[in-house]
Design an enzyme around this catalytic site. Structure first.
Site, PDB file in Angstrom:
ATOM      1  N   VAL A 181      -1.202   6.741   3.530  1.00 52.85           N
ATOM      2  CA  VAL A 181      -0.283   6.446   4.638  1.00 52.85           C
ATOM      3  C   VAL A 181       1.086   6.008   4.103  1.00 52.85           C
ATOM      4  O   VAL A 181       2.131   6.418   4.622  1.00 52.85           O
ATOM      5  CB  VAL A 181      -0.886   5.374   5.577  1.00 52.85           C
ATOM      6  CG1 VAL A 181       0.044   5.118   6.760  1.00 52.85           C
ATOM      7  CG2 VAL A 181      -2.272   5.795   6.077  1.00 52.85           C
ATOM      8  N   GLY A 182       1.079   5.208   3.025  1.00 49.01           N
ATOM      9  CA  GLY A 182       2.340   4.749   2.436  1.00 49.01           C
ATOM     10  C   GLY A 182       3.195   5.914   1.956  1.00 49.01           C
ATOM     11  O   GLY A 182       4.405   5.974   2.218  1.00 49.01           O
ATOM     12  N   PRO A 229      -5.018   3.066  13.541  1.00 50.45           N
ATOM     13  CA  PRO A 229      -5.132   4.525  13.455  1.00 50.45           C
ATOM     14  C   PRO A 229      -6.589   5.001  13.538  1.00 50.45           C
ATOM     15  O   PRO A 229      -7.506   4.282  13.143  1.00 50.45           O
ATOM     16  CB  PRO A 229      -4.579   4.865  12.062  1.00 50.45           C
ATOM     17  CG  PRO A 229      -4.032   3.590  11.500  1.00 50.45           C
ATOM     18  CD  PRO A 229      -4.701   2.472  12.246  1.00 50.45           C
ATOM     19  N   THR A 230      -6.768   6.226  14.038  1.00 51.78           N
ATOM     20  CA  THR A 230      -8.079   6.895  13.901  1.00 51.78           C
ATOM     21  C   THR A 230      -8.128   7.540  12.510  1.00 51.78           C
ATOM     22  O   THR A 230      -7.358   7.166  11.641  1.00 51.78           O
ATOM     23  CB  THR A 230      -8.274   7.972  15.000  1.00 51.78           C
ATOM     24  OG1 THR A 230      -7.067   8.724  15.095  1.00 51.78           O
ATOM     25  CG2 THR A 230      -8.595   7.365  16.336  1.00 51.78           C
ATOM     26  N   ASN A 231      -9.003   8.513  12.286  1.00 51.08           N
ATOM     27  CA  ASN A 231      -9.142   9.121  10.953  1.00 51.08           C
ATOM     28  C   ASN A 231      -7.846   9.805  10.527  1.00 51.08           C
ATOM     29  O   ASN A 231      -7.344  10.669  11.244  1.00 51.08           O
ATOM     30  CB  ASN A 231     -10.238  10.196  10.979  1.00 51.08           C
ATOM     31  CG  ASN A 231     -11.524   9.660  11.564  1.00 51.08           C
ATOM     32  OD1 ASN A 231     -12.278   8.991  10.897  1.00 51.08           O
ATOM     33  ND2 ASN A 231     -11.758   9.941  12.845  1.00 51.08           N
ATOM     34  N   GLY A 287       0.839  -1.205   0.000  1.00 49.09           N
ATOM     35  CA  GLY A 287       0.000   0.000   0.000  1.00 49.09           C
ATOM     36  C   GLY A 287       0.865   1.243   0.000  1.00 49.09           C
ATOM     37  O   GLY A 287       0.470   2.299   0.492  1.00 49.09           O
ATOM     38  N   TYR A 291     -15.597  -4.877   5.691  1.00 48.53           N
ATOM     39  CA  TYR A 291     -14.267  -4.296   5.966  1.00 48.53           C
ATOM     40  C   TYR A 291     -13.831  -4.620   7.397  1.00 48.53           C
ATOM     41  O   TYR A 291     -12.706  -5.060   7.645  1.00 48.53           O
ATOM     42  CB  TYR A 291     -14.384  -2.789   5.753  1.00 48.53           C
ATOM     43  CG  TYR A 291     -13.189  -1.942   6.081  1.00 48.53           C
ATOM     44  CD1 TYR A 291     -12.135  -1.820   5.185  1.00 48.53           C
ATOM     45  CD2 TYR A 291     -13.141  -1.204   7.263  1.00 48.53           C
ATOM     46  CE1 TYR A 291     -11.047  -0.997   5.472  1.00 48.53           C
ATOM     47  CE2 TYR A 291     -12.066  -0.382   7.554  1.00 48.53           C
ATOM     48  CZ  TYR A 291     -11.019  -0.281   6.654  1.00 48.53           C
ATOM     49  OH  TYR A 291      -9.946   0.546   6.936  1.00 48.53           O
ATOM     50  N   GLY A 300      -0.459   4.737  -1.312  1.00 52.11           N
ATOM     51  CA  GLY A 300      -1.647   5.364  -0.728  1.00 52.11           C
ATOM     52  C   GLY A 300      -1.298   6.508   0.215  1.00 52.11           C
ATOM     53  O   GLY A 300      -0.134   6.901   0.351  1.00 52.11           O
ATOM     54  N   LYS A 331     -10.616  -6.932   8.706  1.00 48.30           N
ATOM     55  CA  LYS A 331      -9.531  -6.304   9.480  1.00 48.30           C
ATOM     56  C   LYS A 331      -9.382  -6.951  10.860  1.00 48.30           C
ATOM     57  O   LYS A 331      -8.268  -7.162  11.327  1.00 48.30           O
ATOM     58  CB  LYS A 331      -9.803  -4.810   9.640  1.00 48.30           C
ATOM     59  CG  LYS A 331      -9.659  -4.010   8.366  1.00 48.30           C
ATOM     60  CD  LYS A 331      -8.295  -3.389   8.300  1.00 48.30           C
ATOM     61  CE  LYS A 331      -8.057  -2.634   7.015  1.00 48.30           C
ATOM     62  NZ  LYS A 331      -6.636  -2.369   6.794  1.00 48.30           N
TER      63      LYS A 331
HETATM   64  P1  NDP Z   1      -5.351   4.393   0.264  1.00 50.19           P
HETATM   65  O1  NDP Z   1      -6.664   4.063  -0.337  1.00 50.19           O
HETATM   66  O2  NDP Z   1      -4.827   5.771   0.126  1.00 50.19           O
HETATM   67  O3  NDP Z   1      -4.249   3.387  -0.319  1.00 50.19           O
HETATM   68  C1  NDP Z   1      -4.509   2.028  -0.416  1.00 50.19           C
HETATM   69  C2  NDP Z   1      -3.242   1.348  -0.828  1.00 50.19           C
HETATM   70  O4  NDP Z   1      -3.497  -0.065  -0.930  1.00 50.19           O
HETATM   71  C3  NDP Z   1      -2.728   1.808  -2.199  1.00 50.19           C
HETATM   72  O5  NDP Z   1      -1.328   1.831  -2.174  1.00 50.19           O
HETATM   73  C4  NDP Z   1      -3.243   0.706  -3.113  1.00 50.19           C
HETATM   74  O6  NDP Z   1      -2.438   0.549  -4.270  1.00 50.19           O
HETATM   75  C5  NDP Z   1      -3.089  -0.502  -2.211  1.00 50.19           C
HETATM   76  N1  NDP Z   1      -3.940  -1.602  -2.637  1.00 50.19           N
HETATM   77  C6  NDP Z   1      -5.294  -1.631  -2.706  1.00 50.19           C
HETATM   78  N2  NDP Z   1      -5.713  -2.815  -3.207  1.00 50.19           N
HETATM   79  C7  NDP Z   1      -4.582  -3.541  -3.450  1.00 50.19           C
HETATM   80  C8  NDP Z   1      -4.343  -4.825  -3.977  1.00 50.19           C
HETATM   81  N3  NDP Z   1      -5.350  -5.623  -4.352  1.00 50.19           N
HETATM   82  N4  NDP Z   1      -3.067  -5.251  -4.122  1.00 50.19           N
HETATM   83  C9  NDP Z   1      -2.044  -4.453  -3.752  1.00 50.19           C
HETATM   84  N5  NDP Z   1      -2.188  -3.240  -3.227  1.00 50.19           N
HETATM   85  C10 NDP Z   1      -3.457  -2.777  -3.084  1.00 50.19           C
HETATM   86  O7  NDP Z   1      -5.439   3.957   1.763  1.00 50.19           O
HETATM   87  P2  NDP Z   1      -4.788   4.621   3.068  1.00 50.19           P
HETATM   88  O8  NDP Z   1      -3.366   4.958   2.822  1.00 50.19           O
HETATM   89  O9  NDP Z   1      -5.741   5.650   3.558  1.00 50.19           O
HETATM   90  O10 NDP Z   1      -4.892   3.401   4.084  1.00 50.19           O
HETATM   91  C11 NDP Z   1      -3.764   2.619   4.444  1.00 50.19           C
HETATM   92  C12 NDP Z   1      -4.177   1.687   5.551  1.00 50.19           C
HETATM   93  O11 NDP Z   1      -4.644   2.459   6.649  1.00 50.19           O
HETATM   94  C13 NDP Z   1      -5.320   0.749   5.161  1.00 50.19           C
HETATM   95  O12 NDP Z   1      -5.042  -0.531   5.670  1.00 50.19           O
HETATM   96  C14 NDP Z   1      -6.536   1.362   5.832  1.00 50.19           C
HETATM   97  O13 NDP Z   1      -7.489   0.382   6.140  1.00 50.19           O
HETATM   98  C15 NDP Z   1      -5.926   1.992   7.055  1.00 50.19           C
HETATM   99  N6  NDP Z   1      -6.664   3.124   7.650  1.00 50.19           N
HETATM  100  C16 NDP Z   1      -6.908   4.265   6.920  1.00 50.19           C
HETATM  101  C17 NDP Z   1      -7.586   5.320   7.520  1.00 50.19           C
HETATM  102  C18 NDP Z   1      -7.877   6.593   6.789  1.00 50.19           C
HETATM  103  O14 NDP Z   1      -8.526   7.488   7.375  1.00 50.19           O
HETATM  104  N7  NDP Z   1      -7.447   6.750   5.547  1.00 50.19           N
HETATM  105  C19 NDP Z   1      -8.050   5.250   8.922  1.00 50.19           C
HETATM  106  C20 NDP Z   1      -7.665   4.036   9.591  1.00 50.19           C
HETATM  107  C21 NDP Z   1      -7.018   3.017   8.962  1.00 50.19           C
HETATM  108  P3  NDP Z   1      -2.770   1.408  -5.621  1.00 50.19           P
HETATM  109  O15 NDP Z   1      -2.396   2.813  -5.345  1.00 50.19           O
HETATM  110  O16 NDP Z   1      -1.909   0.792  -6.654  1.00 50.19           O
HETATM  111  O17 NDP Z   1      -4.238   1.232  -5.862  1.00 50.19           O
END
Ligand code: NDP
Length: 321
Positions: free
Chosen positions: A13-14, A170-172, A8, A143, A11, A147
């Site tokens: 957080v990444g 994490p929270t929001n 991830g 979901y 995304g 999790k």
């Molecule tokens: P994003 O939606 O911004 O990013 C999701 C990431 O997961 C992307 O890098 C995406 O890759 C990757 N991904 C999704 N599906 C697949 C797959 N099938 N195979 C490989 N990679 C995949 O999410 P966040 O950064 O917001 O969330 C990160 C983590 O934090 C998650 O586990 C989420 O549940 C958790 N979280 C998030 C919160 C929030 O408020 N955002 C709150 C609490 C927890 P690609 O870019 O290529 O699609």
């Protein structure tokens, strides 16, 4: 030598972890250390729902540590509409990542849960002991169950094979690189996008609901630092809530006010009180985190929001909208 694979990695957080690793000055406890190699994987490199692709990713990088963020993530509407997809995709991703981490003898995995997975009917504040004590809210049960099972699997991997697998809650989260889609985003990026458009088009900025509900928001760059802290210092299977304190809840009105200020919006701004508010509060305790980490300086909310708005305006053409 350690090789840290962040699933991830593309995304919200990444990208924040990548930013912190690349920009923290030498001497900071969150800076990249000598002998560390960080790999940020997106779905284009491996679809983690597929066990063969997951194994291939692990074969390629042979990570010593994994921060597992990859997930199908979405707002309320998407969660309600695609419950089975959220359950299956996230269950497959989590099972594959933990299995490959085990077969490749990864020395540590931190997976990411969310405070949305807690029971619907629960005594507040939420804490790490309350994850499994009742069913999650019906709107996101796919979901949430996927999790929650990560925590169950972490315990099973530890008990059967002695693995060092744990999870963070994490929270929001908000910050640069968020999903700013108008229909399917979380509250902060959705409102930022709406306000920027209202300014551009000279239209009113209308916020759904009364603005009274309270939430805890964590800036993605602060969360990134806490993940790095966990990676280096935390070796217990039990999860840790990563959040600002209960005394740092902010109302949706405070969020909207801060957005109006950061965007420089001077038009008509109001609340549509005919729209539903959602739950008034759902506070989570960060007492365990603070007890472990000692002092941690969270970025002041208004500053973090201002930085996020500036990032969105500057990167409007490439942002996820
Ligand atoms: P994003 O939606 O911004 O990013 C999701 C990431 O997961 C992307 O890098 C995406 O890759 C990757 N991904 C999704 N599906 C697949 C797959 N099938 N195979 C490989 N990679 C995949 O999410 P966040 O950064 O917001 O969330 C990160 C983590 O934090 C998650 O586990 C989420 O549940 C958790 N979280 C998030 C919160 C929030 O408020 N955002 C709150 C609490 C927890 P690609 O870019 O290529 O699609």
């Amino acid at each position: 030598m350690s090789r840290i694979l962040v699933t991830g990695g593309s995304g919200l957080v990444g990208k924040a972890i990548k930013h912190v690793v690349e920009t923290e000055p030498e001497g900071s406890p969150f800076a990249k250390r000598a002998g560390e190699e960080w790999i940020f994987a997106s779905s284009s490199e491996a679809d983690l729902r597929d066990p063969v692709a997951t194994e291939a990713l692990f074969d390629k990088y042979k990570p010593t540590h994994v921060i597992h963020l990859a997930a199908l993530v979405g707002g309320l509407f998407k969660n309600m509409k695609y419950k089975l997809t959220f359950l299956r995709d996230n269950s497959l991703i989590n099972d594959n990542v933990l299995r490959s981490s085990y077969t490749h003898q990864t020395s540590k995995v931190i997976s990411c849960l969310s405070t949305c997975v807690f029971p619907d009917k629960v005594e507040y504040p939420l804490n790490e002991e309350k994850i499994h004590i009742g069913p999650p809210h019906d709107s996101n049960f796919g979901y949430a169950h996927a999790k929650r099972m990560v925590d169950v699997m972490n315990h099973a991997y530890k008990e059967e094979f002695g693995c060092n697998f744990t999870s963070a809650i994490p929270t929001n989260v908000f910050g640069p690189y968020d999903n700013f889609d108008l229909e399917d985003s979380h509250v902060i990026p959705g409102l930022i996008h709406k306000c920027v458009l209202a300014k551009k088009n000279g239209t009113p900025f209308v916020v759904a609901g009364t603005g009274k509900p309270l939430r805890q928001f964590i800036y993605s760059y602060d969360l990134a630092k806490l993940f790095i802290w966990m990676l280096r210092n935390y070796d217990d299977v039990e999860p840790v809530i990563l959040s600002v304190g209960e005394d740092e809840e902010v109302s949706i009105k405070q969020v909207a006010d801060a957005i109006v200020k950061a965007v420089g919006f001077e038009g008509n701004y109001s609340f549509d009180t005919t729209r539903a508010d959602g739950q008034f509060r759902k506070p989570a305790s960060n007492a365990k985190l603070l007890g472990l980490v000692g002092k941690f300086e969270f970025t002041p909310f208004d500053q973090a929001l201002d930085e996020t708005v500036k990032w969105f305006v500057t990167n409007y053409d490439n942002a996820r909208t």
